[in-house]
Design a protein around this motif. Structure first.
Motif, mmCIF file in Angstrom:
data_model
loop_
_atom_site.group_PDB
_atom_site.id
_atom_site.type_symbol
_atom_site.label_atom_id
_atom_site.label_comp_id
_atom_site.label_asym_id
_atom_site.label_seq_id
_atom_site.Cartn_x
_atom_site.Cartn_y
_atom_site.Cartn_z
ATOM 1 N N UNK A 21 -4.966 -2.422 5.982
ATOM 2 C CA UNK A 21 -4.918 -2.440 4.703
ATOM 3 C C UNK A 21 -5.425 -1.600 4.055
ATOM 4 N N UNK A 22 -3.935 -0.822 2.921
ATOM 5 C CA UNK A 22 -4.310 0.341 2.511
ATOM 6 C C UNK A 22 -5.084 1.040 2.183
ATOM 7 N N UNK A 23 -5.787 2.376 2.636
ATOM 8 C CA UNK A 23 -6.677 3.151 2.478
ATOM 9 C C UNK A 23 -7.332 3.252 0.812
ATOM 10 N N UNK A 24 -5.853 3.886 -0.092
ATOM 11 C CA UNK A 24 -5.860 3.520 -1.680
ATOM 12 C C UNK A 24 -7.140 1.966 -2.057
ATOM 13 N N UNK A 25 -6.531 1.124 -1.711
ATOM 14 C CA UNK A 25 -6.294 0.019 -2.219
ATOM 15 C C UNK A 25 -8.384 -0.202 -1.646
ATOM 16 N N UNK A 26 -8.614 0.136 -0.365
ATOM 17 C CA UNK A 26 -10.191 0.224 0.371
ATOM 18 C C UNK A 26 -10.909 0.356 -0.578
ATOM 19 N N UNK A 81 -8.608 7.169 -6.484
ATOM 20 C CA UNK A 81 -7.935 6.547 -5.413
ATOM 21 C C UNK A 81 -7.430 7.520 -4.873
ATOM 22 N N UNK A 82 -6.271 7.249 -5.328
ATOM 23 C CA UNK A 82 -4.755 7.962 -5.005
ATOM 24 C C UNK A 82 -5.055 9.795 -5.309
ATOM 25 N N UNK A 83 -5.491 9.524 -6.771
ATOM 26 C CA UNK A 83 -5.569 10.995 -6.906
ATOM 27 C C UNK A 83 -6.743 12.381 -5.442
ATOM 28 N N UNK A 84 -7.624 11.571 -5.537
ATOM 29 C CA UNK A 84 -8.571 11.823 -4.581
ATOM 30 C C UNK A 84 -8.467 11.818 -3.032
ATOM 31 N N UNK A 85 -7.433 11.148 -2.195
ATOM 32 C CA UNK A 85 -7.005 11.053 -0.984
ATOM 33 C C UNK A 85 -6.150 12.250 -1.161
ATOM 34 N N UNK A 86 -5.200 12.169 -2.402
ATOM 35 C CA UNK A 86 -4.060 13.502 -2.067
ATOM 36 C C UNK A 86 -4.954 15.069 -2.510
ATOM 37 N N UNK A 107 -9.435 13.060 9.706
ATOM 38 C CA UNK A 107 -8.020 13.892 9.243
ATOM 39 C C UNK A 107 -7.892 14.033 7.815
ATOM 40 N N UNK A 108 -7.244 14.549 7.292
ATOM 41 C CA UNK A 108 -6.724 14.177 6.257
ATOM 42 C C UNK A 108 -5.572 13.413 6.446
ATOM 43 N N UNK A 109 -5.519 12.374 5.296
ATOM 44 C CA UNK A 109 -4.444 11.195 5.441
ATOM 45 C C UNK A 109 -3.760 11.431 3.599
ATOM 46 N N UNK A 110 -2.469 10.407 4.035
ATOM 47 C CA UNK A 110 -2.253 10.212 2.718
ATOM 48 C C UNK A 110 -2.584 9.055 1.964
ATOM 49 N N UNK A 111 -2.154 8.110 0.846
ATOM 50 C CA UNK A 111 -3.069 7.288 0.006
ATOM 51 C C UNK A 111 -2.526 5.410 0.749
ATOM 52 N N UNK A 112 -1.166 5.963 1.691
ATOM 53 C CA UNK A 112 -1.200 4.505 2.310
ATOM 54 C C UNK A 112 -1.107 4.403 3.719
#
Length: 126
Positions: free
Chosen positions: A1-6, A19-24, A33-38
């Motif tokens: 499952x994608x991180x931003x969806x979770x 959520x995507x903005x926070x991850x980015x 580890x720093x990751x991407x939204x997907x």
């Protein structure tokens, strides 16, 4: 499952875009580890989520593609004990600080506003 969806389904963020903005922005780390939204996450992944200067350290216990009520969303992760105590201490500190600040009973009237403006002008040295 994608991180931003979770993160959206677990109710850490109100929308997937937040959520995507926070991850980015580097506010969410998976297994340190720093990751991407997907990024695909699975059960057992360790997440560090920073939001509003509060830090959650959680382990993913379940995946759910739909956003469910808050009680069900709480079952998607398990927060570590030290993370919870640290966050509770921060919230208590904020409440104590906010109780020290007194709020005026009402907004200033015309005479009060003029006094405030006069005070500010004198402070600047006009």
């Amino acid at each position: 499952m994608r991180l931003d969806k979770w993160l959206w389904a677990a109710r850490f963020f109100k929308t997937r875009q937040l959520a995507t903005d926070a991850i980015n922005g580097g506010k969410v780390h998976v297994n340190g580890q720093r990751v991407k939204p997907g990024k695909e996450i699975s059960v057992g992944a360790r997440l560090e989520i920073s939001k509003d200067s509060l830090l959650w350290d959680v382990t993913v216990t379940a995946l759910n593609k739909q956003r469910r009520p808050a009680l069900e969303a709480g079952l998607l992760y398990e927060e570590h004990a030290e993370s919870k105590t640290r966050r509770d201490d921060e919230v208590a500190r904020r409440r104590a600080e906010s109780s020290l600040h007194t709020q005026p009973d009402r907004r200033p009237d015309k005479k009060g506003r003029r006094a405030i403006h006069r005070f500010k002008r004198e402070a600047v040295g006009e």
